[in-house]
Design a protein around this motif. Structure first.
Motif, mmCIF file in Angstrom:
data_model
loop_
_atom_site.group_PDB
_atom_site.id
_atom_site.type_symbol
_atom_site.label_atom_id
_atom_site.label_comp_id
_atom_site.label_asym_id
_atom_site.label_seq_id
_atom_site.Cartn_x
_atom_site.Cartn_y
_atom_site.Cartn_z
ATOM 1 N N LEU A 59 67.464 83.628 55.819
ATOM 2 C CA LEU A 59 66.241 83.232 56.298
ATOM 3 C C LEU A 59 66.430 82.471 57.651
ATOM 4 O O LEU A 59 65.617 82.776 58.591
ATOM 5 C CB LEU A 59 65.119 82.542 55.549
ATOM 6 N N LEU A 60 67.307 81.566 57.485
ATOM 7 C CA LEU A 60 67.416 80.637 58.912
ATOM 8 C C LEU A 60 68.173 81.651 60.112
ATOM 9 O O LEU A 60 67.545 81.374 61.046
ATOM 10 C CB LEU A 60 68.610 79.630 58.796
ATOM 11 N N PRO A 61 69.041 82.775 59.843
ATOM 12 C CA PRO A 61 69.290 83.414 60.724
ATOM 13 C C PRO A 61 68.004 84.327 61.373
ATOM 14 O O PRO A 61 68.116 84.646 62.720
ATOM 15 C CB PRO A 61 70.457 84.337 60.116
ATOM 16 N N LEU A 62 67.192 84.486 60.661
ATOM 17 C CA LEU A 62 65.890 85.342 61.212
ATOM 18 C C LEU A 62 65.036 84.350 62.097
ATOM 19 O O LEU A 62 64.210 85.111 62.895
ATOM 20 C CB LEU A 62 65.186 85.655 60.133
ATOM 21 N N ALA A 63 65.071 83.134 61.783
ATOM 22 C CA ALA A 63 64.382 82.107 62.576
ATOM 23 C C ALA A 63 64.677 81.499 64.057
ATOM 24 O O ALA A 63 65.744 81.436 64.238
ATOM 25 C CB ALA A 63 63.995 80.890 61.621
ATOM 26 N N ASP A 64 63.685 81.478 64.708
ATOM 27 C CA ASP A 64 63.656 80.843 66.006
ATOM 28 C C ASP A 64 63.438 79.259 65.924
ATOM 29 O O ASP A 64 64.122 78.299 66.505
ATOM 30 C CB ASP A 64 62.953 81.082 67.076
ATOM 31 N N ASN A 65 62.380 78.945 64.999
ATOM 32 C CA ASN A 65 61.708 77.869 65.145
ATOM 33 C C ASN A 65 61.325 77.430 63.504
ATOM 34 O O ASN A 65 60.941 78.357 62.926
ATOM 35 C CB ASN A 65 60.429 77.628 65.767
ATOM 36 N N VAL A 66 61.780 76.356 63.108
ATOM 37 C CA VAL A 66 61.611 76.066 61.718
ATOM 38 C C VAL A 66 60.643 74.890 61.444
ATOM 39 O O VAL A 66 61.075 73.651 62.115
ATOM 40 C CB VAL A 66 63.151 75.798 60.881
ATOM 41 N N LEU B 102 70.380 64.436 68.251
ATOM 42 C CA LEU B 102 71.283 65.635 68.016
ATOM 43 C C LEU B 102 72.427 65.330 69.347
ATOM 44 O O LEU B 102 72.017 64.829 70.365
ATOM 45 C CB LEU B 102 70.614 67.001 68.244
ATOM 46 N N PRO B 103 73.410 65.934 68.952
ATOM 47 C CA PRO B 103 74.695 65.834 70.065
ATOM 48 C C PRO B 103 74.071 66.639 71.307
ATOM 49 O O PRO B 103 74.486 66.297 72.302
ATOM 50 C CB PRO B 103 75.939 66.448 69.190
ATOM 51 N N ASP B 104 73.586 67.777 71.258
ATOM 52 C CA ASP B 104 73.152 68.537 72.288
ATOM 53 C C ASP B 104 71.777 68.148 72.779
ATOM 54 O O ASP B 104 70.858 68.324 71.999
ATOM 55 C CB ASP B 104 73.222 70.063 71.924
ATOM 56 N N LYS B 105 71.583 67.176 73.745
ATOM 57 C CA LYS B 105 70.335 66.534 74.253
ATOM 58 C C LYS B 105 69.263 67.941 74.645
ATOM 59 O O LYS B 105 68.360 67.696 74.363
ATOM 60 C CB LYS B 105 70.718 65.805 75.392
ATOM 61 N N MET B 106 69.879 68.849 75.209
ATOM 62 C CA MET B 106 68.685 69.981 75.321
ATOM 63 C C MET B 106 68.117 70.425 74.160
ATOM 64 O O MET B 106 66.815 70.807 74.079
ATOM 65 C CB MET B 106 69.340 71.280 76.234
ATOM 66 N N HIS B 107 69.139 70.660 73.254
ATOM 67 C CA HIS B 107 68.575 71.274 71.628
ATOM 68 C C HIS B 107 67.478 70.012 71.295
ATOM 69 O O HIS B 107 66.577 70.333 70.642
ATOM 70 C CB HIS B 107 69.481 71.337 70.770
ATOM 71 N N GLU B 108 68.026 68.624 71.257
ATOM 72 C CA GLU B 108 67.253 67.693 70.927
ATOM 73 C C GLU B 108 65.893 67.568 71.560
ATOM 74 O O GLU B 108 64.814 67.445 70.936
ATOM 75 C CB GLU B 108 67.935 66.237 71.133
ATOM 76 N N MET C 88 72.612 75.735 63.522
ATOM 77 C CA MET C 88 72.603 77.238 64.097
ATOM 78 C C MET C 88 71.696 77.058 65.358
ATOM 79 O O MET C 88 71.410 78.294 65.882
ATOM 80 C CB MET C 88 71.582 77.899 63.097
ATOM 81 N N GLY C 89 71.471 76.100 66.091
ATOM 82 C CA GLY C 89 70.754 75.710 67.016
ATOM 83 C C GLY C 89 69.148 76.038 67.082
ATOM 84 O O GLY C 89 68.522 76.350 68.086
ATOM 85 N N ARG C 90 68.499 75.992 65.883
ATOM 86 C CA ARG C 90 67.284 76.541 65.794
ATOM 87 C C ARG C 90 66.606 75.000 65.936
ATOM 88 O O ARG C 90 66.994 73.916 65.972
ATOM 89 C CB ARG C 90 66.958 76.492 64.224
ATOM 90 N N VAL C 91 65.179 75.118 66.518
ATOM 91 C CA VAL C 91 64.330 74.230 66.704
ATOM 92 C C VAL C 91 63.908 73.769 65.273
ATOM 93 O O VAL C 91 63.276 74.364 64.503
ATOM 94 C CB VAL C 91 63.032 74.506 67.426
ATOM 95 N N PHE C 92 64.037 72.362 64.968
ATOM 96 C CA PHE C 92 63.656 72.159 63.475
ATOM 97 C C PHE C 92 62.892 70.832 63.677
ATOM 98 O O PHE C 92 63.098 69.841 64.148
ATOM 99 C CB PHE C 92 65.112 71.774 62.769
ATOM 100 N N VAL C 93 61.763 70.852 62.931
ATOM 101 C CA VAL C 93 60.855 69.680 62.661
ATOM 102 C C VAL C 93 60.576 69.445 61.183
ATOM 103 O O VAL C 93 60.373 70.547 60.467
ATOM 104 C CB VAL C 93 59.605 69.864 63.281
ATOM 105 N N THR C 94 60.659 68.225 60.699
ATOM 106 C CA THR C 94 60.239 68.019 59.405
ATOM 107 C C THR C 94 59.257 66.859 59.143
ATOM 108 O O THR C 94 58.832 66.525 60.275
ATOM 109 C CB THR C 94 61.518 67.271 58.681
ATOM 110 N N THR C 95 58.743 66.537 58.286
ATOM 111 C CA THR C 95 57.525 65.443 58.261
ATOM 112 C C THR C 95 57.705 64.639 56.913
ATOM 113 O O THR C 95 58.540 65.091 55.959
ATOM 114 C CB THR C 95 56.150 66.177 58.170
ATOM 115 N N GLU C 96 56.787 63.553 57.103
ATOM 116 C CA GLU C 96 56.730 62.906 55.997
ATOM 117 C C GLU C 96 55.244 62.526 56.093
ATOM 118 O O GLU C 96 54.673 61.656 56.958
ATOM 119 C CB GLU C 96 57.539 61.568 55.670
#
Ligand SMILES: [Zn+2]
Length: 332
Positions: A133-140, A161-167, A201-209
Motif C-alpha cells: 500500500l505505501l508504494p501505491l501512495a503519494d500522500n498518507v 525530517l532530515p530533508d527540509k523540502m520533504h518536511e 519512502m518520501g511520502r507526505v505523511f500527516v498524523t493526528t491526535e
C-alpha cells in the motif's frame, strides 16, 4: 522475500468505487482455514495522485475510524481525481477488541514496521502496508487519538525530517488539515513506526491526535471529518475549498514535556486540556487509595506551556503518563 499472504478483494487499478477486504489467512481454534477480513475501500477516477487514509492503527482510537467509515460510504468517484484508498481500521483484530494492541499477538502495529510476511498477524499487516500500500501512495494520513488511557487536545502533526523540502511538504499538508492545533514532532524513538516507513519512502505523511478516552465526541469527529476532506483537497484529489481556521502551532521539544506517575492511585487533574501551565506548577495530583489520611503526591510541569494531553480515566498506575505539556509557537 516471500509475497505477502494478504490478498485484496479489490482491484487498486480499476476506476469506480470498490468496497472489499484485505484477507489475511489466520487458522485458529474457532475457524479452521479462517481469515482476518480487514475492510478496505478504493475510489478511483482516472489519473492523479493516490491518498492512503488510515485509522485504527491502534484499536481503541475512534475519531479516524468514524470519519473514514463515513467517507468510504459517501465519497463518489466522480467527485475525485486520482485514487483514494481507505482502511478505517488497520489493526482490525485490535479494533474489534477495542484495545490498543492486537488480542492475537499483543502486537502494537505502529511498532511493527517494516513487518514480516512470515511473522505474527500484526507483522503481516505491517508488511502489507510496507510493501503493497505505501508504494501505491503519494500522500498518507494516519489518524490517531489518545485511546483508552490518554486524552489529547485535537492536533494534526508531522515530523521534523532530515530533508527540509520533504518536511515542508508534510507541514503544508498539516496546515491544510486545519485542526485547532498543529505540532512539529521530534520523535525520540521512531523505530518500527508506520510514520517512519512512509517518510523513508518520501511520502507526505500527516498524523493526528484527536481526543481520546476510549471514545469520540461530536467536536473531535467533526475535526476529523473536515480534516480529511481538507487533506484530499490539498493533495489534489478533491476539488473543494479548504475550510478551516488557522491552527495554533505547538512544539514538544524534549522529554521534559512528559510527566509520569511514580505511584498507583486516584488522579486529580489540576489543569484542563489547553490550560496554561508554568514550570513547577502542579498539573496532576495522585491520591494513594489503600487507606485514608495519606497525603497525595503532586506532579509538576517541567516547563511553561499549555496542557496538550492528560491521563484517562480516573485511576493511574506507576509509570503511566499523567500529563504532556507543549510550547506555543508564534507561527508555522
Ligand atoms: Zn495511536
Amino acid at each position: 522475500m516471500r509475497d505477502s499472504p494478504i490478498v485484496a478483494s479489490v482491484d487498486f487499478d480499476a476506476d469506480g468505487a470498490q468496497h472489499g477486504f484485505l484477507r489475511l489467512p489466520y487458522s485458529r481454534d474457532d475457524s479452521a482455514w479462517g481469515s482476518v477480513m480487514i475492510p478496505v475501500t478504493v475510489i478511483k477516477n482516472g489519473e492523479g495522485p493516490t491518498a492512503l487514509l488510515t485509522g485504527g492503527n491502534h484499536g481503541d482510537e475512534y475519531e479516524g475510524p468514524v470519519a473514514l467509515f463515513d467517507l468510504a460510504a459517501t465519497l463518489k468517484p466522480e467527485s475525485i481525481a486520482g485514487r483514494v484508498i481507505i482502511v478505517p481500521a488497520m489493526n482490525y483484530p485490535a479494533f474489534l477488541a477495542g484495545t490498543r494492541t492486537s488480542p492475537i499477538d499483543r502486537g502494537n502495529l505502529n511498532r511493527s514496521f517494516p513487518g514480516r510476511p512470515d511473522g505474527t498477524v500484526t507483522e503481516k499487516i505491517a508488511d502489507y502496508f510496507q510493501r503493497v500500500l505505501l508504494p501505491l501512495a503519494d500522500n498518507v494520513l494516519d489518524f490517531h487519538s489518545g485511546g483508552r488511557t490518554l486524552d489529547f487536545l485535537p492536533f494534526a502533526a508531522a515530523h521534523v525530517l532530515p530533508d527540509k523540502m520533504h518536511e515542508d511538504r508534510c507541514f503544508a499538508a498539516v496546515k491544510a488539515f486545519g485542526a485547532p492545533y498543529a505540532v512539529k514532532m521530534l520523535e525520540i524513538d521512531a523505530v518500527g513506526m508506520y510514520d517512519s516507513a512512509a517518510e523513508a519512502m518520501g511520502r507526505v505523511f500527516v498524523t493526528t491526535e484527536l481526543g481520546g478516552g476510549g471514545s469520540s465526541c461530536a467536536r473531535t469527529v467533526g475535526i476529523a471529518r473536515r480534516g480529511v476532506r481538507n487533506f484530499l483537497a490539498h493533495c489534489g484529489n478533491l476539488d473543494a475549498d479548504i475550510e478551516a481556521s488557522p491552527s495554533v502551532w505547538l512544539d514538544m521539544p524534549s522529554d521534559d514535556c512528559f510527566a509520569f506517575s511514580e505511584h498507583d492511585g486516584l488522579i486529580e487533574c489540576l489543569v484542563d486540556l489547553g490550560g496554561e501551565v508554568a514550570a513547577d506548577q502542579p498539573v496532576a495530583r495522585v491520591y494513594p487509595t489503600a487507606r485514608t489520611g495519606v497525603a497525595p503526591i503532586d506532579y509538576c510541569a517541567n516547563m511553561d506551556g499549555i496542557l496538550v494531553a492528560r491521563h484517562f480515566p480516573g485511576l493511574v498506575k506507576t509509570g503511566d503518563c499523567v500529563a504532556v505539556v507543549g510550547v506555543t509557537l508564534d507561527d508555522a
